[in-house]
Design a protein around this motif. Sequence first.
Motif, mmCIF file in Angstrom:
data_model
loop_
_atom_site.group_PDB
_atom_site.id
_atom_site.type_symbol
_atom_site.label_atom_id
_atom_site.label_comp_id
_atom_site.label_asym_id
_atom_site.label_seq_id
_atom_site.Cartn_x
_atom_site.Cartn_y
_atom_site.Cartn_z
ATOM 1 N N ALA A 105 -8.434 -4.392 -6.722
ATOM 2 C CA ALA A 105 -7.765 -4.031 -5.453
ATOM 3 C C ALA A 105 -8.257 -5.288 -4.510
ATOM 4 C CB ALA A 105 -8.003 -2.873 -5.129
ATOM 5 N N GLY A 113 -16.557 -5.648 -1.226
ATOM 6 C CA GLY A 113 -15.884 -4.694 -0.623
ATOM 7 C C GLY A 113 -16.760 -3.289 -0.861
ATOM 8 N N ILE A 127 -2.894 -5.091 -5.659
ATOM 9 C CA ILE A 127 -3.252 -3.740 -6.221
ATOM 10 C C ILE A 127 -2.755 -3.778 -7.639
ATOM 11 C CG2 ILE A 127 -1.839 -2.175 -5.497
ATOM 12 C CD1 ILE A 127 -4.452 -0.052 -5.504
ATOM 13 N N TYR A 165 -2.574 -3.694 0.533
ATOM 14 C CA TYR A 165 -3.141 -4.633 -0.229
ATOM 15 C C TYR A 165 -2.294 -5.987 -0.343
ATOM 16 C CZ TYR A 165 -5.309 -0.050 -1.675
ATOM 17 O OH TYR A 165 -5.720 1.156 -1.868
ATOM 18 N N GLY A 219 0.848 -1.214 -0.039
ATOM 19 C CA GLY A 219 -0.071 -0.158 -0.006
ATOM 20 C C GLY A 219 0.855 1.312 -0.086
ATOM 21 N N ASP A 224 -7.804 -5.644 -0.818
ATOM 22 C CA ASP A 224 -7.640 -4.990 0.373
ATOM 23 C C ASP A 224 -6.876 -6.211 1.258
ATOM 24 O OD1 ASP A 224 -8.536 -2.599 -0.564
ATOM 25 O OD2 ASP A 224 -10.473 -2.761 0.329
ATOM 26 N N SER A 225 -6.237 -5.632 2.300
ATOM 27 C CA SER A 225 -5.786 -6.475 3.330
ATOM 28 C C SER A 225 -6.234 -5.859 4.711
ATOM 29 C CB SER A 225 -4.114 -6.395 3.492
ATOM 30 O OG SER A 225 -3.708 -6.782 4.633
#
Length: 357
Positions: A152, A231, A163, A160, A130, A154-155
């Motif tokens: 993307a 998301g 991404i 990420y 990120g 996300d973490s």
Amino acid sequence: MNNMIERLESIARRYEELNEILMDPNIASDIQKMTEASKEQAMLETAYHLYEEYKRILSGIEEARELLKENDPEIKEMAELELSELEEKKPQIEEKLHLELIPKDPNDNKNVIVEIRGAAGGDEGNIFAGDLYRMYVKYAESQGWKIEILEAQDSEAGGYALISFMIKGEGVYSKLKFESGSHRVQRVPKTETQGRVHTSTATVLVMPEAEEVDFELNPSDLRIDTYRASGAGGQHINKTDSAVRITHIPTGTVTTSQDGRSQHDNKDKAMRAMRTKLYEMKLREQEEALDSERRSKIGSGDRSEKIRTYNYPQNRVTDHRIGLTIQQLDRIMEGKLVEIIEALINEDQRLKLAGEE
């Protein structure tokens, strides 16, 4: 020098041929041919104009030397001044011409698709992915380029797991092509209670965007699936199957997009990403066949190759390929990448010039 003149003569002839091709009214109907000719001419343009200037300087030097033979002191003085100026310019133009004759990368003016993945180090690797994404966004903004997110993941801890994004603008690939590889971070993670420095990595892959003329996709090789985007996309995005996943059956390559405005937009983005990934694979195969060219490059661009270390406790960045260390990590993470990128381009030119000689 004779070799240089021969090559420049050949460039001048080709440039003028392309001029005639582009002025031919019949070419207007053949978009692919017109695009290819325009691109080729644009790549030769600087060398062509520099060579024209170089010829003017050489003929000016010859004329000034002739005038030195005159008896008139005023004419001789003017000729001496002219000769002195032109002889000062000559090596400067020669140096520019040498650089122009370095084989051009046909992808240099292309947009790119960048993929950043958290690698070793779990959550910290994702957080660093990120940070790298933010660094490239800031650099792109400073260059006046546009960014478009393709995918993307996300973490939970931040950053990420993956991404993927497109950067559009002038000469994007020429400046970012040396960013591919493994980026290593050394710092104390937020989760570390003992204050110990950990080492984590994120990988970066920079691919030149493939246009339809570069790589033609066979529709029968593709499987296209739609699914519900996940998301933070608002309620509407989760109610419709707007996300798109494309699989290239022969190679197993997969691209997805869910951040577009519609299913059509996502399909277009995933298709561009697919064309680019397959084009990158084709380029890599060609490079591996050309061992000598591969050796003249800075690094191989493999994800596994460790290219740079970002050391937070010492505010230091080191690019291992060219032995460059900068004690301004804080500025670099804010997208101030010009010094590193210029050093990499200069070293690449130096290696290519050495290879040419």
